[in-house]
Design an enzyme around this catalytic site. Sequence first.
Site, PDB file in Angstrom:
ATOM      1  N   LYS A   9       4.682 -10.934  19.033  1.00 45.38           N
ATOM      2  CA  LYS A   9       3.424 -11.238  18.611  1.00 45.38           C
ATOM      3  C   LYS A   9       2.426 -10.479  19.627  1.00 45.38           C
ATOM      4  CE  LYS A   9       4.071 -15.706  16.357  1.00 45.38           C
ATOM      5  NZ  LYS A   9       3.705 -16.917  16.010  1.00 45.38           N
ATOM      6  N   TYR A  49       1.804 -14.907   6.294  1.00 45.06           N
ATOM      7  CA  TYR A  49       1.640 -16.481   6.766  1.00 45.06           C
ATOM      8  C   TYR A  49       1.105 -17.249   5.614  1.00 45.06           C
ATOM      9  CZ  TYR A  49       2.294 -15.967  11.706  1.00 45.06           C
ATOM     10  OH  TYR A  49       2.990 -15.728  12.820  1.00 45.06           O
ATOM     11  N   ASN A 112       2.278 -18.287  20.952  1.00 42.64           N
ATOM     12  CA  ASN A 112       3.972 -18.466  21.415  1.00 42.64           C
ATOM     13  C   ASN A 112       4.828 -17.426  21.241  1.00 42.64           C
ATOM     14  OD1 ASN A 112       4.011 -18.413  18.442  1.00 42.64           O
ATOM     15  ND2 ASN A 112       4.654 -20.269  17.982  1.00 42.64           N
ATOM     16  N   HIS A 115       7.746 -14.382  16.534  1.00 43.32           N
ATOM     17  CA  HIS A 115       7.853 -14.855  15.093  1.00 43.32           C
ATOM     18  C   HIS A 115       9.234 -14.587  14.754  1.00 43.32           C
ATOM     19  CE1 HIS A 115       7.506 -15.713  10.827  1.00 43.32           C
ATOM     20  NE2 HIS A 115       8.155 -14.570  10.620  1.00 43.32           N
ATOM     21  N   GLU A 126      10.107 -11.143   4.264  1.00 43.30           N
ATOM     22  CA  GLU A 126       9.516 -10.730   5.409  1.00 43.30           C
ATOM     23  C   GLU A 126       9.631  -9.165   5.736  1.00 43.30           C
ATOM     24  OE1 GLU A 126       9.715 -13.804   8.208  1.00 43.30           O
ATOM     25  OE2 GLU A 126       8.589 -15.050   7.454  1.00 43.30           O
TER      26      GLU A 126
HETATM   27  P1  DAT Z   1       7.142 -20.976  13.523  1.00 40.98           P
HETATM   28  O1  DAT Z   1       6.562 -19.887  13.827  1.00 40.98           O
HETATM   29  O2  DAT Z   1       8.008 -21.719  14.395  1.00 40.98           O
HETATM   30  O3  DAT Z   1       8.105 -20.553  12.276  1.00 40.98           O
HETATM   31  P2  DAT Z   1       5.413 -22.302  11.773  1.00 40.98           P
HETATM   32  O4  DAT Z   1       5.769 -21.351  10.621  1.00 40.98           O
HETATM   33  O5  DAT Z   1       5.228 -23.667  11.284  1.00 40.98           O
HETATM   34  O6  DAT Z   1       6.166 -22.023  12.895  1.00 40.98           O
HETATM   35  O7  DAT Z   1       3.916 -21.791  12.244  1.00 40.98           O
HETATM   36  C1  DAT Z   1       3.609 -20.313  12.146  1.00 40.98           C
HETATM   37  C2  DAT Z   1       2.701 -20.089  13.253  1.00 40.98           C
HETATM   38  O8  DAT Z   1       1.365 -20.813  13.245  1.00 40.98           O
HETATM   39  C3  DAT Z   1       3.278 -20.612  14.700  1.00 40.98           C
HETATM   40  O9  DAT Z   1       4.238 -19.610  15.324  1.00 40.98           O
HETATM   41  C4  DAT Z   1       1.957 -20.906  15.485  1.00 40.98           C
HETATM   42  C5  DAT Z   1       0.870 -21.401  14.620  1.00 40.98           C
HETATM   43  N1  DAT Z   1       0.821 -22.675  14.573  1.00 40.98           N
HETATM   44  C6  DAT Z   1       1.846 -23.684  14.067  1.00 40.98           C
HETATM   45  N2  DAT Z   1       1.413 -24.773  13.978  1.00 40.98           N
HETATM   46  C7  DAT Z   1       0.171 -24.759  14.729  1.00 40.98           C
HETATM   47  C8  DAT Z   1      -1.063 -25.785  15.293  1.00 40.98           C
HETATM   48  N3  DAT Z   1      -0.519 -26.844  15.006  1.00 40.98           N
HETATM   49  N4  DAT Z   1      -1.900 -25.356  15.800  1.00 40.98           N
HETATM   50  C9  DAT Z   1      -2.090 -24.180  16.012  1.00 40.98           C
HETATM   51  N5  DAT Z   1      -1.235 -22.930  15.352  1.00 40.98           N
HETATM   52  C10 DAT Z   1      -0.085 -23.438  14.789  1.00 40.98           C
HETATM   53 MG    MG Z   2       7.453 -19.906  10.289  1.00 38.30          MG
END
Ligand code: DAT
Ligand code: MG
Length: 148
Positions: A9, A49, A112, A115, A126
Amino acid sequence: MEKTFLMVKPDGVQRGLIGDIVSRFEKKGFQLVGAKLMSISNELAEEHYGEHKERPFFGELVDFITSGPVFAMVWQGENVISTARGMMGATNPKDAATGTIRGDFGLTVGKNIIHGSDSPESAVREIGLFFKEEELVEYSKLMNEWIY
Ligand code: DAT
Ligand code: MG
């Protein structure tokens, strides 16, 4: 062979973590079959997303992922989808184990670092969103004889 979509990212790119991240997947034994440094349009970000459209952080997430270049990759190997997720660590770096990418390099869920596709269906979706078929390279790697 199973394939997954992984992406460093904008925070990981800016912090100079591309090399370390690529190195971890190489050393594990996975094979890189596609990679590019690119900017993500708002349209692509919203599509990628899409599952999070109704979440309160969606706007922030789209703003962040479009805020600078990302390093998009396709990796191949046995169980690469779930193994790469494990190597990434929990979504929130505060919960991610030491030794994982998010556990070693991140502090906050909004930034974080990486991805990774979470299922075979999302990997296909994707990879198709980010790469044209001709951008993926099929080749045999001699190292594989020492891994499989
Ligand atoms: P991952 O990236 O582990 O698959 P996800 O698909 O649940 O996680 O969420 C996509 C991204 O969205 C994640 O990498 C960071 C952001 N995100 C997730 N939960 C969040 C939250 N509670 N507050 C802010 N950003 C969040
Ligand atoms: Mg995800």
